[in-house]
Scaffold this active site. Sequence first.
Site, PDB file in Angstrom:
ATOM      1  N   HIS A   1      90.034 -44.018  37.499  1.00  0.00           N
ATOM      2  CA  HIS A   1      89.269 -44.849  38.899  1.00  0.00           C
ATOM      3  C   HIS A   1      88.813 -45.973  38.453  1.00  0.00           C
ATOM      4  CE1 HIS A   1      88.808 -46.782  43.073  1.00  0.00           C
ATOM      5  NE2 HIS A   1      87.902 -46.015  42.666  1.00  0.00           N
TER       6      HIS A   1
ATOM      7  N   HIS B   1      89.247 -49.677  41.279  1.00  0.00           N
ATOM      8  CA  HIS B   1      87.721 -49.518  41.727  1.00  0.00           C
ATOM      9  C   HIS B   1      87.314 -50.766  42.189  1.00  0.00           C
ATOM     10  CE1 HIS B   1      84.229 -47.617  42.492  1.00  0.00           C
ATOM     11  NE2 HIS B   1      83.729 -47.877  41.258  1.00  0.00           N
TER      12      HIS B   1
ATOM     13  N   HIS C   1      93.465 -48.777  49.655  1.00  0.00           N
ATOM     14  CA  HIS C   1      92.466 -48.744  51.131  1.00  0.00           C
ATOM     15  C   HIS C   1      93.301 -48.324  52.555  1.00  0.00           C
ATOM     16  CE1 HIS C   1      88.434 -48.392  49.189  1.00  0.00           C
ATOM     17  NE2 HIS C   1      88.823 -49.425  48.024  1.00  0.00           N
TER      18      HIS C   1
ATOM     19  N   ASP D   1      93.476 -49.457  43.659  1.00  0.00           N
ATOM     20  CA  ASP D   1      93.228 -49.953  45.381  1.00  0.00           C
ATOM     21  C   ASP D   1      94.067 -49.765  46.240  1.00  0.00           C
ATOM     22  OD1 ASP D   1      91.298 -49.782  43.950  1.00  0.00           O
ATOM     23  OD2 ASP D   1      89.683 -49.649  44.842  1.00  0.00           O
TER      24      ASP D   1
ATOM     25  N   ASP E   1      90.151 -45.171  53.683  1.00  0.00           N
ATOM     26  CA  ASP E   1      88.724 -46.252  53.941  1.00  0.00           C
ATOM     27  C   ASP E   1      89.374 -47.491  54.059  1.00  0.00           C
ATOM     28  OD1 ASP E   1      87.050 -44.061  54.718  1.00  0.00           O
ATOM     29  OD2 ASP E   1      86.332 -43.373  52.105  1.00  0.00           O
ATOM     30  N   ARG E   2      87.855 -48.672  54.771  1.00  0.00           N
ATOM     31  CA  ARG E   2      88.380 -49.358  54.787  1.00  0.00           C
ATOM     32  C   ARG E   2      89.350 -49.979  55.668  1.00  0.00           C
ATOM     33  NH1 ARG E   2      83.731 -52.031  53.151  1.00  0.00           N
ATOM     34  NH2 ARG E   2      82.637 -51.605  51.340  1.00  0.00           N
TER      35      ARG E   2
ATOM     36  N   ARG F   1      75.953 -51.026  41.637  1.00  0.00           N
ATOM     37  CA  ARG F   1      76.488 -50.060  43.053  1.00  0.00           C
ATOM     38  C   ARG F   1      75.773 -48.745  43.381  1.00  0.00           C
ATOM     39  NH1 ARG F   1      82.735 -50.979  43.856  1.00  0.00           N
ATOM     40  NH2 ARG F   1      83.364 -51.591  42.033  1.00  0.00           N
TER      41      ARG F   1
ATOM     42  N   ASN G   1      86.830 -42.842  44.254  1.00  0.00           N
ATOM     43  CA  ASN G   1      85.242 -42.538  44.851  1.00  0.00           C
ATOM     44  C   ASN G   1      85.931 -42.308  45.824  1.00  0.00           C
ATOM     45  OD1 ASN G   1      85.603 -45.315  44.100  1.00  0.00           O
ATOM     46  ND2 ASN G   1      84.075 -45.448  45.501  1.00  0.00           N
TER      47      ASN G   1
END
Length: 486
Positions: free
Chosen positions: A339, A416, A231, A229, A261-262, A389, A290
């Site tokens: 992932h 992930h 991100h 990731d 994202d993030r 999760r 995801n």
Amino acid sequence: MLNLVVFFLEENKTKAEETKEAANKLFQAMKYEAAIDKYSEAIKLNPTVAAYYANRSFAYFKTEAFGFAVADADSAIKLDPSYTKGYYRRAAANMGLCKFEDARRDFRIVVKRSPGDKDVKSKLTECEKIVKRIAFEKAIEVDSPKNLAETFDVTTITVESSYDGPKLEDGKITKEFIEEMMERFKNQKKIHKKHAFQIILAVRKIMLETPSLVDITIPQDSKLTVCGDVHGQYYDFINIFKINGVPSETNMYLFNGDFVDRGSFSLEVILTLFAYKWLYPKSLYLTRGNHETDDMNKVYGFEGEVKAKFSEEMFELFSETFSTLPLAHLINQKILVVHGGLFSRDDVTLDDIRNIDRFGKKQLEHGSLMCELLWSDPQAQPGRGPSKRGVGIQFGPDVTESFLKRNNLDLLIRSHEVKENGYVIEHNGKCITVFSAPNYCDTIGNKGAIINITSDLKLDYKTFEAVPHPNIRPMAYASQFGGLFT
């Protein structure tokens, strides 16, 4: 005898409070896993205090274990239905799971009990907007929606003479264009929207011709670097190229999902990756994560970022392109890279992955092979367990061993999950997690890592620290919910 029992009960309560305070200090130091362990000790000593569960719920939330966070919030509410913080924790965790209607229900309870709390009111308002928007989008759906990409005409867009950035001559990508683009991004400038659209459309075309499971063969004079990731942490992302070399025909890369994202520079990351994919289609590979889904992008910032920097139309094209990304890669027939992880079934084969119809799936169907590939996590215990999760499963070392043996594989590499040192080797050396976003969300303090793999399948790990970036916080484009997740 009764007095002795009372004494031990009181002693346990005192120890539980001391343990909870120790857990709080660990939480404040952002040592969330250690805090979870301490809260668990406090709960074991005295399982009747709602605040202990609510505190552990928040720690789980910080590690993105939203399923466990919901369960702890449930326990807090069951112990004390008047404990308002329990409802707030459950609402936040359900937002993380994109269960917006459940989150709205709890936010409403919190607002009713704390009518003067402006922060909670704003979060409820934002949640209401998301629920209404989703309902509206469902209402206008048609049975066979036409992709924007199929009707979009990029030739109608004019590049103004005042534009001073890199240009795609004759609609073709070059190394020089990418280098100039990356430098422009570094200086917080944009490329022209026409060229951004051209990059996205070119990659979508490549991906439409790409199988769900991609076979990669590493030539003898080359290496393949697997990255986890990133991100949206653009400055840490380009630092990977600084320490490991830029992509080329012999310096191959596989970025294993969660590009966006993030972090608040997701657009810069994904356009750079897409541009390199266009330039080196057989040397740079991209796995869907995801977070390459609409529901994640609506909450965690990418949609807001693309709309702020370009347009809603561009986000729609990204969404359509994300739904074409492959789900797994097979390196030299021996290493599977996905992932998330493995499956709730014992009989899954590589052919099952190859045969997944991934196209057009902007959201993931819970319980499907595709969803489990993108969401599952390893666990230390044998067998399978419920996902921390709330999506996918957790799988033990025996599940990994059985899957690898059935498919004649040596190793599973996945991403992930943030890891303190950037990577971790589990399941008797058969399952490796690699995560490439150091100091994740500017708060975790972890290292990033990458894995270099040679043609004879030797693995070399590189770890690295975060580098400085402009003073723009993570989730800056995530509206009111940015504060929940940072």
